[in-house]
Scaffold this active site. Structure first.
Site, PDB file in Angstrom:
ATOM      1  CB  CYS A 202      -0.869  -0.233   1.130  1.00 59.70           C
ATOM      2  SG  CYS A 202      -1.950   1.474   1.316  1.00 59.70           S
TER       3      CYS A 202
ATOM      4  N   GLY B  19      -1.419   2.218  -7.159  1.00 62.33           N
ATOM      5  CA  GLY B  19      -2.385   2.739  -8.380  1.00 62.33           C
ATOM      6  C   GLY B  19      -1.795   3.852  -9.272  1.00 62.33           C
TER       7      GLY B  19
ATOM      8  CG  HIS C  46      -2.529  -1.605  -9.738  1.00 58.81           C
ATOM      9  ND1 HIS C  46      -3.298  -0.746  -9.009  1.00 58.81           N
ATOM     10  CD2 HIS C  46      -1.443  -2.006  -9.123  1.00 58.81           C
ATOM     11  CE1 HIS C  46      -2.635  -0.524  -7.707  1.00 58.81           C
ATOM     12  NE2 HIS C  46      -1.459  -1.344  -7.967  1.00 58.81           N
TER      13      HIS C  46
ATOM     14  CB  CYS D  80      -4.871   3.821  -5.064  1.00 60.13           C
ATOM     15  SG  CYS D  80      -4.093   2.188  -5.155  1.00 60.13           S
TER      16      CYS D  80
ATOM     17  CD  GLU E 188      -6.945   1.553  -2.949  1.00 57.56           C
ATOM     18  OE1 GLU E 188      -6.221   0.612  -2.226  1.00 57.56           O
ATOM     19  OE2 GLU E 188      -6.928   2.510  -2.306  1.00 57.56           O
TER      20      GLU E 188
END
Length: 275
Positions: A71, A210, A149, A207, A198
């Protein structure tokens, strides 16, 4: 149970100090604590754990209880947590994650961490995937930043019905393990606009992985420079992709919201106690 609520550009997590002991059933705890009405409220929980090979180990669980490998916004907050709480005096940290070790350089003002620059590793891009969804044709570029992703270029991310489209991409058969869905638009060669759905948490304000995945996809498409800003609902992240090492670097803020304590009794959580 004591906790600290933190966020990176509005991507908010409940941090637990697990250096000495770890609560049981972390997936269930994540679901209960993350609930916006009956819990503390957040996009998930982050556990600060000991590591055998790095300064600390980060474990994160999404709001639905699924464990995430990495994360980006959470790891910046992780650095702030361990420094501001006096768990380390290092300004450069190595954090063990489910996606491997990540390097943090803390940004400090007046003795307090305000953000961090993170070495996010090298992106791995796959072949474009055609996604016919409810009569519309989309193309997704799979990108791994240690977690999966799918980057979809669209005319206007703000105009999308993300509550409808997000789950369709997340759970599309092309992604059997589910996927984080990013909908992006290139504004100019140094600016990218992005909305994210997400995996396990739904739409979030930001994100970090991302943002890196989206930038990588647009850079390889020849539409974005190797240093760029990604604009998200919660703010901006600076992304740099080195040509030599292939590693991506993300820089952004980290903020503490409040410290509190909560009781875990049959799913009931009183309001966090302000300290």
């Amino acid at each position: 149970m004591r906790f600290t609520k933190m966020h990176g550009l509005g991507n908010d997590y409940i941090f637990l100090n697990c250096l000495e002991s770890t609560p049981e059933d972390l997936p269930g705890l994540a679901r209960r604590l993350s609930h916006r009405h009956f819990g503390v409220g957040g996009d998930g929980i982050v556990c600060v754990c000991p590591s055998q090979r790095a300064d600390f180990r980060m474990r994160m669980f999404n709001a639905d209880g699924s464990e995430g490998a990495m994360c980006g916004n959470g790891i910046r907050c992780f650095g702030k947590y361990v420094y501001d709480k006096g768990l380390t005096d290092k300004r450069h940290l190595t954090i063990e994650t489910g996606a491997g070790e990540r390097e943090l350089s803390l940004l400090i003002e007046h003795g307090v961490v305000t953000g961090a620059a993170v070495g996010m590793g090298a992106p791995v891009l796959g072949e474009a995937v055609a996604l016919p969804l409810e009569g519309a044709a989309y193309t997704a570029i799979p990108v791994s930043m240690g977690n999966p992703h799918a980057v979809v270029e669209v005319g206007s991310p703000a105009a999308l019905d993300l509550k409808r489209l997000g789950p369709l991409v997340e759970r599309h058969p092309a992604f059997p393990h589910r996927v984080n869905a990013e909908f992006v638009r290139v504004l100019d060669r140094r600016t990218l606009e992005m909305r994210v759905w997400e995996r396990g948490s739904g739409e979030t304000l930001a994100c970090g992985t991302g943002a890196c995945a989206s930038a990588a996809a647009m850079i390889l498409a020849g539409k974005l420079d190797r240093e760029a800003v990604v604009r998200l609902a919660g703010g901006e992240l600076s992304i740099r992709w080195e040509e030599g090492s292939g590693q991506m670097f993300m820089t952004g803020p980290a903020a503490a919201v409040f410290d509190g304590e909560t009781a875990d009794r049959q799913g009931y959580f009183p309001c966090g106690t302000m300290i």
